[in-house]
Design an enzyme around this catalytic site. Structure first.
Site, PDB file in Angstrom:
ATOM      1  N   LYS A 153      -1.314  -3.817  -4.477  1.00 45.85           N
ATOM      2  CA  LYS A 153      -0.117  -2.975  -4.490  1.00 45.85           C
ATOM      3  C   LYS A 153       0.432  -2.797  -3.077  1.00 45.85           C
ATOM      4  O   LYS A 153      -0.318  -2.709  -2.111  1.00 45.85           O
ATOM      5  CB  LYS A 153      -0.444  -1.604  -5.089  1.00 45.85           C
ATOM      6  CG  LYS A 153      -0.570  -1.603  -6.600  1.00 45.85           C
ATOM      7  CD  LYS A 153      -0.723  -0.187  -7.122  1.00 45.85           C
ATOM      8  CE  LYS A 153      -0.736  -0.154  -8.639  1.00 45.85           C
ATOM      9  NZ  LYS A 153      -0.858   1.217  -9.161  1.00 45.85           N
ATOM     10  N   HIS A 209      -8.861  -1.868 -17.201  1.00 46.92           N
ATOM     11  CA  HIS A 209      -8.964  -0.777 -16.226  1.00 46.92           C
ATOM     12  C   HIS A 209     -10.269  -0.001 -16.399  1.00 46.92           C
ATOM     13  O   HIS A 209     -10.784   0.572 -15.435  1.00 46.92           O
ATOM     14  CB  HIS A 209      -7.765   0.157 -16.367  1.00 46.92           C
ATOM     15  CG  HIS A 209      -7.273   0.680 -15.049  1.00 46.92           C
ATOM     16  ND1 HIS A 209      -6.782  -0.146 -14.045  1.00 46.92           N
ATOM     17  CD2 HIS A 209      -7.221   1.930 -14.538  1.00 46.92           C
ATOM     18  CE1 HIS A 209      -6.440   0.577 -13.001  1.00 46.92           C
ATOM     19  NE2 HIS A 209      -6.707   1.845 -13.272  1.00 46.92           N
ATOM     20  N   TYR A 230     -13.413   9.610  -9.128  1.00 44.48           N
ATOM     21  CA  TYR A 230     -14.681   9.077  -9.626  1.00 44.48           C
ATOM     22  C   TYR A 230     -15.848  10.006  -9.327  1.00 44.48           C
ATOM     23  O   TYR A 230     -16.860   9.982 -10.027  1.00 44.48           O
ATOM     24  CB  TYR A 230     -14.926   7.681  -9.049  1.00 44.48           C
ATOM     25  CG  TYR A 230     -13.876   6.695  -9.508  1.00 44.48           C
ATOM     26  CD1 TYR A 230     -13.826   6.275 -10.827  1.00 44.48           C
ATOM     27  CD2 TYR A 230     -12.898   6.234  -8.628  1.00 44.48           C
ATOM     28  CE1 TYR A 230     -12.835   5.412 -11.263  1.00 44.48           C
ATOM     29  CE2 TYR A 230     -11.908   5.368  -9.056  1.00 44.48           C
ATOM     30  CZ  TYR A 230     -11.880   4.963 -10.378  1.00 44.48           C
ATOM     31  OH  TYR A 230     -10.899   4.115 -10.804  1.00 44.48           O
ATOM     32  N   ARG A 233      -7.732  -5.051 -10.036  1.00 41.51           N
ATOM     33  CA  ARG A 233      -6.752  -4.705 -11.060  1.00 41.51           C
ATOM     34  C   ARG A 233      -6.557  -5.938 -11.931  1.00 41.51           C
ATOM     35  O   ARG A 233      -6.697  -7.066 -11.469  1.00 41.51           O
ATOM     36  CB  ARG A 233      -5.423  -4.278 -10.429  1.00 41.51           C
ATOM     37  CG  ARG A 233      -5.525  -3.053  -9.526  1.00 41.51           C
ATOM     38  CD  ARG A 233      -4.179  -2.730  -8.892  1.00 41.51           C
ATOM     39  NE  ARG A 233      -4.251  -1.539  -8.054  1.00 41.51           N
ATOM     40  CZ  ARG A 233      -4.505  -1.541  -6.750  1.00 41.51           C
ATOM     41  NH1 ARG A 233      -4.713  -2.710  -6.131  1.00 41.51           N
ATOM     42  NH2 ARG A 233      -4.554  -0.419  -6.062  1.00 41.51           N
ATOM     43  N   ARG A 263     -12.709  -1.590 -14.214  1.00 41.97           N
ATOM     44  CA  ARG A 263     -12.472  -1.195 -12.815  1.00 41.97           C
ATOM     45  C   ARG A 263     -13.077   0.185 -12.561  1.00 41.97           C
ATOM     46  O   ARG A 263     -13.703   0.419 -11.530  1.00 41.97           O
ATOM     47  CB  ARG A 263     -10.971  -1.208 -12.548  1.00 41.97           C
ATOM     48  CG  ARG A 263     -10.534  -0.796 -11.145  1.00 41.97           C
ATOM     49  CD  ARG A 263      -9.056  -1.143 -10.996  1.00 41.97           C
ATOM     50  NE  ARG A 263      -8.357  -0.373  -9.984  1.00 41.97           N
ATOM     51  CZ  ARG A 263      -8.257  -0.724  -8.704  1.00 41.97           C
ATOM     52  NH1 ARG A 263      -8.863  -1.811  -8.271  1.00 41.97           N
ATOM     53  NH2 ARG A 263      -7.583   0.016  -7.844  1.00 41.97           N
ATOM     54  N   HIS A 280      -7.126   1.426  -2.819  1.00 38.95           N
ATOM     55  CA  HIS A 280      -6.380   2.679  -2.926  1.00 38.95           C
ATOM     56  C   HIS A 280      -5.793   3.058  -1.573  1.00 38.95           C
ATOM     57  O   HIS A 280      -6.504   3.068  -0.566  1.00 38.95           O
ATOM     58  CB  HIS A 280      -7.298   3.815  -3.390  1.00 38.95           C
ATOM     59  CG  HIS A 280      -7.679   3.737  -4.839  1.00 38.95           C
ATOM     60  ND1 HIS A 280      -8.781   4.383  -5.361  1.00 38.95           N
ATOM     61  CD2 HIS A 280      -7.108   3.081  -5.884  1.00 38.95           C
ATOM     62  CE1 HIS A 280      -8.863   4.137  -6.658  1.00 38.95           C
ATOM     63  NE2 HIS A 280      -7.858   3.342  -6.992  1.00 38.95           N
TER      64      HIS A 280
END
Length: 313
Positions: free
Chosen positions: A177, A255, A290, A148, A258, A281
């Site tokens: 995160k 992004h 994806y 990120r 990414r 994730h």
């Protein structure tokens, strides 16, 4: 404003108990301030409003053309805040509990082709200045590890130094995160770029003692209050690089790189669970988007190149 004190308390709770990042907290703060300002115009606050007042605001936002995804995010912030108020006995009810956000389709993430990536790297390699070396290093790390943008710009210098001295399997340990750590392997090109950057990094350190002390530990130092390059500045540099590479700047963002990292790995047979781990994730459903990108690309490939496709046009 009385509500502001409670918003501050809510944000402190989100940081302490849920490990919310500074960017997440800032987004919550903006969302809740927007709700409060909209309610104030009708003589109410989040502490005193009813469900009807909130429904009216959602309807007005829809009429004004607010994106459904944005309205849904704002509503999610409000629901969590109202639950916080209820749990702390600051409201007897949760007026947002029964509200439903606008229907929204899940769009496919923008990505880049292999040719686009090659064009970007060709453009950045032509700039041999200190800033050019910095951008090449950032690009190599971002595309090698799918970081990120906040994780990239806030990298510590010590972590990068350990990478270039690693005997085998060079990698970064990223805290993402939810304060979750993950291991991100790096390509040989990324390691070489870091090795090129470290000897010239000090040339970008700010001059003032206070700013220099603040920036000292970061791989990409800056004179700003964070001590490192901002997400916004890096995005600006990418837009400029896109123009140099003859790419549409609107298609390129941190992004997007990414997304390209994940899509290109899956194209070459990477396991979905492995990509989930690399991206950090929490839910594999987030990573599965994806596979839909690949499905769309395959469909376009058939439509463009199948021998019978021309007969249908």
């Amino acid at each position: 404003m009385k509500t502001a004190r409670h918003i501050d308390a809510f944000l402190e709770m989100m940081a302490a108990e849920r490990g919310a990042s500074a960017n997440t907290l800032a987004a919550y703060g903006r969302d809740l301030e927007g709700w409060e300002n909209s309610l104030t115009a009708s003589g109410k606050t989040i502490l005193t409003c009813g469900t009807g007042a909130l429904e009216a605001i959602l309807a007005r936002w829809a009429k004004e053309g607010l994106a459904p995804s944005t309205a849904a995010r704002k509503l999610s912030s409000l629901k969590q805040f109202c639950l916080f108020l209820q749990m702390d006995n600051l409201r007897e009810d949760n007026p947002a509990h029964t509200l439903r956000g606008p229907k929204q389709g899940r769009g496919l993430p923008k990505t880049l082709s292999h040719d686009d990536i090659d064009a970007l790297f060709s453009a950045v390699e032509r700039d041999t200045s200190v800033k050019g070396i910095r951008l090449r290093t950032q690009l190599e790390i971002l595309y090698a590890g799918g970081l990120r943008v906040t994780e990239l710009v806030s990298l510590r210098q010590g972590a990068a130094s350990r990478v270039i001295h690693a005997d085998a399997s060079p990698h970064l340990i990223i805290r993402g995160k939810g304060d979750r750590e993950r291991l991100v392997p790096l390509t040989g090109a990324a390691v070489r770029a870091i090795a090129d950057w470290l000897p010239v990094r000090d040339e970008t350190l700010p001059k003032g003692d206070t700013a220099r002390a603040r920036a000292e530990g970061f791989l990409f130092p800056s004179s700003g209050k964070l001590g490192h390059m901002t997400r916004e500045r890096f995005a600006q540099l990418l837009k400029s690089l896109a123009r140099q590479a003859s790419l549409d700047p609107s298609r390129l963002s941190p992004h997007t790189l990414r997304h390209a990292f994940a899509t290109h790995l899956l194209e070459r047979g990477a396991d979905l669970r492995a990509v989930q781990t690399l991206l950090g994730h929490a839910d594999i459903a987030t990573t599965q988007i994806y596979t839909h990108v690949l499905d769309a690309q395959m469909q376009q490939l058939v439509e463009d190149h199948h021998p019978l496709s021309a007969l249908k046009k």
